[in-house]
Enzyme design. Structure first.
Site, PDB file in Angstrom:
ATOM      1  N   SER A 139       0.868  -1.182   0.000  1.00  0.00           N
ATOM      2  CA  SER A 139       0.000   0.000   0.000  1.00  0.00           C
ATOM      3  C   SER A 139       0.902   1.229   0.000  1.00  0.00           C
ATOM      4  O   SER A 139       2.084   1.138   0.371  1.00  0.00           O
ATOM      5  CB  SER A 139      -0.836  -0.002   1.283  1.00  0.00           C
ATOM      6  OG  SER A 139      -1.456   1.250   1.492  1.00  0.00           O
ATOM      7  N   TYR A 152      -2.460  -1.004  10.539  1.00  0.00           N
ATOM      8  CA  TYR A 152      -2.339  -1.180   9.083  1.00  0.00           C
ATOM      9  C   TYR A 152      -0.998  -0.647   8.588  1.00  0.00           C
ATOM     10  O   TYR A 152      -0.290  -1.312   7.827  1.00  0.00           O
ATOM     11  CB  TYR A 152      -3.506  -0.450   8.408  1.00  0.00           C
ATOM     12  CG  TYR A 152      -3.644  -0.666   6.921  1.00  0.00           C
ATOM     13  CD1 TYR A 152      -4.390  -1.739   6.421  1.00  0.00           C
ATOM     14  CD2 TYR A 152      -3.071   0.210   6.003  1.00  0.00           C
ATOM     15  CE1 TYR A 152      -4.545  -1.927   5.050  1.00  0.00           C
ATOM     16  CE2 TYR A 152      -3.220   0.026   4.632  1.00  0.00           C
ATOM     17  CZ  TYR A 152      -3.961  -1.041   4.166  1.00  0.00           C
ATOM     18  OH  TYR A 152      -4.118  -1.212   2.804  1.00  0.00           O
ATOM     19  N   LYS A 156       1.936  -2.859   6.937  1.00  0.00           N
ATOM     20  CA  LYS A 156       2.355  -2.610   5.548  1.00  0.00           C
ATOM     21  C   LYS A 156       3.833  -2.189   5.479  1.00  0.00           C
ATOM     22  O   LYS A 156       4.536  -2.579   4.553  1.00  0.00           O
ATOM     23  CB  LYS A 156       1.451  -1.558   4.891  1.00  0.00           C
ATOM     24  CG  LYS A 156      -0.005  -2.020   4.721  1.00  0.00           C
ATOM     25  CD  LYS A 156      -0.137  -3.165   3.726  1.00  0.00           C
ATOM     26  CE  LYS A 156      -1.583  -3.547   3.482  1.00  0.00           C
ATOM     27  NZ  LYS A 156      -1.721  -4.665   2.523  1.00  0.00           N
TER      28      LYS A 156
HETATM   29  P1  NAD Z   1     -11.359  -6.302   0.033  1.00  0.00           P
HETATM   30  O1  NAD Z   1     -11.990  -6.160   1.372  1.00  0.00           O
HETATM   31  O2  NAD Z   1     -12.175  -6.016  -1.188  1.00  0.00           O
HETATM   32  O3  NAD Z   1     -10.719  -7.754  -0.130  1.00  0.00           O
HETATM   33  C1  NAD Z   1      -9.984  -8.363   0.898  1.00  0.00           C
HETATM   34  C2  NAD Z   1      -9.891  -9.842   0.617  1.00  0.00           C
HETATM   35  O4  NAD Z   1      -9.198 -10.457   1.707  1.00  0.00           O
HETATM   36  C3  NAD Z   1     -11.244 -10.537   0.534  1.00  0.00           C
HETATM   37  O5  NAD Z   1     -11.198 -11.533  -0.454  1.00  0.00           O
HETATM   38  C4  NAD Z   1     -11.411 -11.139   1.923  1.00  0.00           C
HETATM   39  O6  NAD Z   1     -12.279 -12.247   1.962  1.00  0.00           O
HETATM   40  C5  NAD Z   1      -9.971 -11.543   2.187  1.00  0.00           C
HETATM   41  N1  NAD Z   1      -9.713 -11.781   3.598  1.00  0.00           N
HETATM   42  C6  NAD Z   1      -9.946 -10.970   4.664  1.00  0.00           C
HETATM   43  N2  NAD Z   1      -9.616 -11.595   5.803  1.00  0.00           N
HETATM   44  C7  NAD Z   1      -9.150 -12.819   5.454  1.00  0.00           C
HETATM   45  C8  NAD Z   1      -8.646 -13.918   6.177  1.00  0.00           C
HETATM   46  N3  NAD Z   1      -8.564 -13.922   7.525  1.00  0.00           N
HETATM   47  N4  NAD Z   1      -8.277 -15.030   5.497  1.00  0.00           N
HETATM   48  C9  NAD Z   1      -8.373 -15.069   4.147  1.00  0.00           C
HETATM   49  N5  NAD Z   1      -8.827 -14.041   3.397  1.00  0.00           N
HETATM   50  C10 NAD Z   1      -9.210 -12.936   4.052  1.00  0.00           C
HETATM   51  O7  NAD Z   1     -10.074  -5.353   0.079  1.00  0.00           O
HETATM   52  P2  NAD Z   1      -9.108  -4.771  -1.063  1.00  0.00           P
HETATM   53  O8  NAD Z   1      -9.237  -3.298  -1.023  1.00  0.00           O
HETATM   54  O9  NAD Z   1      -9.270  -5.486  -2.347  1.00  0.00           O
HETATM   55  O10 NAD Z   1      -7.704  -5.108  -0.408  1.00  0.00           O
HETATM   56  C11 NAD Z   1      -6.838  -6.103  -0.897  1.00  0.00           C
HETATM   57  C12 NAD Z   1      -5.419  -5.757  -0.497  1.00  0.00           C
HETATM   58  O11 NAD Z   1      -5.062  -4.520  -1.097  1.00  0.00           O
HETATM   59  C13 NAD Z   1      -5.217  -5.572   1.012  1.00  0.00           C
HETATM   60  O12 NAD Z   1      -3.974  -6.129   1.392  1.00  0.00           O
HETATM   61  C14 NAD Z   1      -5.206  -4.072   1.164  1.00  0.00           C
HETATM   62  O13 NAD Z   1      -4.488  -3.672   2.298  1.00  0.00           O
HETATM   63  C15 NAD Z   1      -4.521  -3.659  -0.121  1.00  0.00           C
HETATM   64  N6  NAD Z   1      -4.737  -2.277  -0.510  1.00  0.00           N
HETATM   65  C16 NAD Z   1      -5.980  -1.792  -0.754  1.00  0.00           C
HETATM   66  C17 NAD Z   1      -6.141  -0.472  -1.130  1.00  0.00           C
HETATM   67  C18 NAD Z   1      -7.478   0.123  -1.431  1.00  0.00           C
HETATM   68  O14 NAD Z   1      -7.564   1.352  -1.542  1.00  0.00           O
HETATM   69  N7  NAD Z   1      -8.531  -0.665  -1.570  1.00  0.00           N
HETATM   70  C19 NAD Z   1      -5.028   0.361  -1.256  1.00  0.00           C
HETATM   71  C20 NAD Z   1      -3.767  -0.149  -0.991  1.00  0.00           C
HETATM   72  C21 NAD Z   1      -3.636  -1.474  -0.627  1.00  0.00           C
END
Ligand code: NAD
Length: 257
Positions: A139, A152, A156
């Site tokens: 991130s 978080y 990260k």
């Molecule tokens: P999301 O909530 O849409 O998806 C998260 C996924 O992780 C889901 O499939 C969920 O079921 C799974 N998950 C959660 N807890 C779990 C567990 N205990 N065991 C197995 N699976 C689990 O979120 P997203 O925004 O797609 O985030 C995905 C990644 O991207 C994360 O690591 C997040 O930190 C990172 N990220 C997101 C953003 C953003 O703006 N959305 C920005 C930077 C980084």
């Protein structure tokens, strides 16, 4: 031969987008994460539309034994793993003095420690093949901080350290490991934190989007899931052979400031 790609947390958002990007190239996939069974099955089936096979494993990323089983299942089903994408992640927004202890532990387990477990389990197979790609979805918060996101941001930043250290260990085995550092992408994870951030800062939900999330994103646009998918495809390509132990930001200029 079709590559085998494991993507943790791929039932939603960025993980599902990355799985779709690899599926479009004919890859075999192992998807993982939580959600309604019918929805997961529909997504799994759709991933097979381009000729690869897709299987689902429900490992909880807080449980090391289940994570080991996820990797073993992928190796048995497809004869090895070519690309590991550590993507599962959760968020919690709260002032540090009120931060629930169980939330801290859960975020460190899912957003950081689970990647140690997947990497640990994958590396022997990749070393034997002298080939592999590990991509950690980190991130912008792996490089800079925001208030109220102590767990978080800590997790990260930890992922960046893990990425660098493991890159050095694996450099002579044809295995690369890198982090993708997206800014804000409109996924369920982000949608869910809008009300909490509004409450923590005493502002409206619209102001959270414009004044908090996109304030530092210089393009004033959210990052598209497909853009993260395309970066993962690049990092997994032969052209990225010499890219290891580093990060690629996709943050609309956020961390340039
Ligand atoms: P999301 O909530 O849409 O998806 C998260 C996924 O992780 C889901 O499939 C969920 O079921 C799974 N998950 C959660 N807890 C779990 C567990 N205990 N065991 C197995 N699976 C689990 O979120 P997203 O925004 O797609 O985030 C995905 C990644 O991207 C994360 O690591 C997040 O930190 C990172 N990220 C997101 C953003 C953003 O703006 N959305 C920005 C930077 C980084």
């Amino acid at each position: 031969m079709a590559r085998t790609v494991v993507v943790t947390g791929s039932t939603s958002g960025i993980g599902l987008g990355i799985a779709r990007a690899f599926a479009a190239e004919g890859a075999n996939l192992v998807i993982n994460g939580f959600g309604p069974a019918e929805e997961i099955e529909a997504n799994r089936k759709a991933l097979e539309a381009h000729g690869g096979k897709a299987i689902y494993h429900g490992a909880d990323m807080t449980r090391p034994a289940e994570i080991a089983d996820l990797i073993a299942t992928a190796e048995t089903a497809f004869g090895g793993i070519d690309v590991l994408v550590n993507n599962a992640g959760i968020q919690h927004v709260s002032p540090v003095e009120d931060f629930p202890i169980d939330k801290w532990d859960q975020i460190i387990a899912i957003n950081l420690t689970s990647s140690f477990h997947t990497i640990r389990a994958c590396v022997p197979g990749m070393k034997a093949k002298k080939k592999g790609r590990i991509i950690n979805v980190a991130s912008a918060h792996a490089l800079v901080a925001s208030p109220y996101k102590s767990a978080y941001v800590a997790a990260k930043h930890g992922i960046m350290g893990l990425t660098k250290s493991v890159a050095l260990e694996l450099a002579e085995f044809g295995i690369t490991i890198n982090a993708i550092c997206p800014g804000y992408v409109l996924t369920p994870l982000v949608e869910k934190q809008i009300p909490d951030t509004a409450r923590a800062r005493g502002i409206s939900e619209e102001e959270v989007k414009t004044d908090v999330m996109l304030r530092l994103q210089a393009t004033k646009e959210f990052v598209a899931i497909e853009e993260v998918g395309a970066t993962a495809i690049f990092l997994a390509s032969d052209a990225a052979r010499q890219i290891t132990g580093t990060s690629i930001s996709i943050d609309g200029g956020w961390t340039a400031q």
